[in-house]
Design a protein around this motif. Structure first.
Motif, PDB file in Angstrom:
ATOM      1  N   GLY A  54       0.782  -1.227   0.000  1.00 18.30           N
ATOM      2  CA  GLY A  54       0.000   0.000   0.000  1.00 18.30           C
ATOM      3  C   GLY A  54       0.816   1.280   0.000  1.00 18.30           C
ATOM      4  N   LEU A  55       2.130   1.181   0.173  1.00 20.38           N
ATOM      5  CA  LEU A  55       2.954   2.382   0.275  1.00 20.38           C
ATOM      6  C   LEU A  55       2.911   3.253  -0.977  1.00 20.38           C
ATOM      7  N   ALA A  56       2.760   2.639  -2.123  1.00 20.11           N
ATOM      8  CA  ALA A  56       2.813   3.391  -3.380  1.00 20.11           C
ATOM      9  C   ALA A  56       1.709   4.438  -3.481  1.00 20.11           C
ATOM     10  N   VAL A  57       0.606   4.248  -2.777  1.00 22.15           N
ATOM     11  CA  VAL A  57      -0.513   5.181  -2.884  1.00 22.15           C
ATOM     12  C   VAL A  57      -0.383   6.370  -1.943  1.00 22.15           C
ATOM     13  N   LEU A  58       0.589   6.349  -1.071  1.00 25.25           N
ATOM     14  CA  LEU A  58       0.740   7.433  -0.091  1.00 25.25           C
ATOM     15  C   LEU A  58       1.702   8.506  -0.586  1.00 25.25           C
ATOM     16  N   GLU A  59       1.528   9.690  -0.058  1.00 23.53           N
ATOM     17  CA  GLU A  59       2.458  10.786  -0.326  1.00 23.53           C
ATOM     18  C   GLU A  59       3.784  10.477   0.385  1.00 23.53           C
TER      19      GLU A  59
ATOM     20  N   LEU B 184      -3.339   4.863   5.006  1.00 26.51           N
ATOM     21  CA  LEU B 184      -3.029   3.594   4.362  1.00 26.51           C
ATOM     22  C   LEU B 184      -4.205   2.632   4.483  1.00 26.51           C
ATOM     23  N   ARG B 185      -4.775   2.548   5.674  1.00 24.18           N
ATOM     24  CA  ARG B 185      -5.930   1.681   5.881  1.00 24.18           C
ATOM     25  C   ARG B 185      -7.087   2.084   4.967  1.00 24.18           C
ATOM     26  N   ASP B 186      -7.376   3.380   4.891  1.00 25.68           N
ATOM     27  CA  ASP B 186      -8.458   3.857   4.037  1.00 25.68           C
ATOM     28  C   ASP B 186      -8.208   3.514   2.569  1.00 25.68           C
ATOM     29  N   ARG B 187      -6.995   3.720   2.114  1.00 24.03           N
ATOM     30  CA  ARG B 187      -6.660   3.419   0.717  1.00 24.03           C
ATOM     31  C   ARG B 187      -6.753   1.925   0.437  1.00 24.03           C
ATOM     32  N   MET B 188      -6.328   1.125   1.425  1.00 22.19           N
ATOM     33  CA  MET B 188      -6.339  -0.325   1.216  1.00 22.19           C
ATOM     34  C   MET B 188      -7.765  -0.868   1.250  1.00 22.19           C
TER      35      MET B 188
ATOM     36  N   GLY C 179      -9.911  -2.974  -1.633  1.00 27.19           N
ATOM     37  CA  GLY C 179     -10.565  -4.253  -1.362  1.00 27.19           C
ATOM     38  C   GLY C 179      -9.960  -5.066  -0.250  1.00 27.19           C
ATOM     39  N   TYR C 180      -8.867  -4.565   0.367  1.00 24.52           N
ATOM     40  CA  TYR C 180      -8.309  -5.258   1.524  1.00 24.52           C
ATOM     41  C   TYR C 180      -9.231  -5.018   2.707  1.00 24.52           C
ATOM     42  N   THR C 181      -9.325  -5.997   3.571  1.00 16.92           N
ATOM     43  CA  THR C 181     -10.113  -5.803   4.787  1.00 16.92           C
ATOM     44  C   THR C 181      -9.181  -5.757   5.968  1.00 16.92           C
ATOM     45  N   SER C 182      -9.558  -4.972   6.968  1.00 16.58           N
ATOM     46  CA  SER C 182      -8.696  -4.834   8.147  1.00 16.58           C
ATOM     47  C   SER C 182      -9.046  -5.818   9.215  1.00 16.58           C
TER      48      SER C 182
END
Length: 177
Positions: free
Chosen positions: A119-124, A166-170, A174-177
């Motif tokens: 998920g790191l790629a989607v973060l600033e 990160l959680r919101d983006r994931m 479609g990832y679940t926490s």
């Protein structure tokens, strides 16, 4: 002997001119430095160039290192400066430092290393770097604070915010926490 002690011994030996110790030190830290740089930047070629520039700065400054036991945070501080210099040149002046305040009341989801890395790629870069240093490089909060040149409390609030983003983006992916 733990990693910090082993690194400190290698640093002292390298400072005394032991080329083998310097080679061991670079060998141990080359991959972590490259992975950090790669995750912070757009491509492996750029990561190669910036990592090489960072290592040149490290080798130049190594004789002046007065706290060999603090090698890891010192190293990542130099690498981070190289990354930031590259990003500044690419994107212009940095944005103001707002958003460091912690929202209260939300429970954090527990993410494993693989999910964080994916998920790191989607973060600033600002959120990405604190997660990389803390989770993937296993630096303590204090060491992260040293590397980022911010108070430990700010590291905690950035980690909180970065995990939430990160959680919101994931969840969106479609990832679940």
């Amino acid at each position: 002997m733990d990693r910090a002690e082993r690194d400190a011994l290698l640093v002292v030996r390298a400072q005394l001119g032991d080329r083998q110790a310097l080679g061991e030190l670079v060998g141990q830290w080359h991959d972590p430095v490259w992975r950090y740089t790669r995750r912070m930047l757009d491509g492996p070629g750029v990561a190669d160039d910036i990592s090489q520039d960072a290592w040149a700065a490290v080798l130049k400054a190594l004789p002046a290192l007065r706290q060999p036991e603090r090698f890891a945070p010192w190293l990542f501080t130099i690498v981070r400066r190289s990354v930031i210099d590259h990003l500044r040149a690419k994107y212009g002046p940095p944005e103001p430092a707002d958003g460091d305040l912690v929202d209260g009341g939300e429970a954090d989801a527990v993410l494993d290393r693989t999910q964080v890395a994916d998920g790191l790629a989607v973060l600033e870069p600002r959120e990405r770097e604190v997660l990389i240093l803390f989770y993937l490089q296993d630096l303590s909060l204090e060491d992260c604070a040293d590397v980022l040149a911010i108070p430990t409390g700010t590291v905690k609030s950035r980690l909180f915010r970065a995990r939430r983003l990160l959680r919101d983006r994931m969840i969106e992916k479609g990832y679940t926490s």
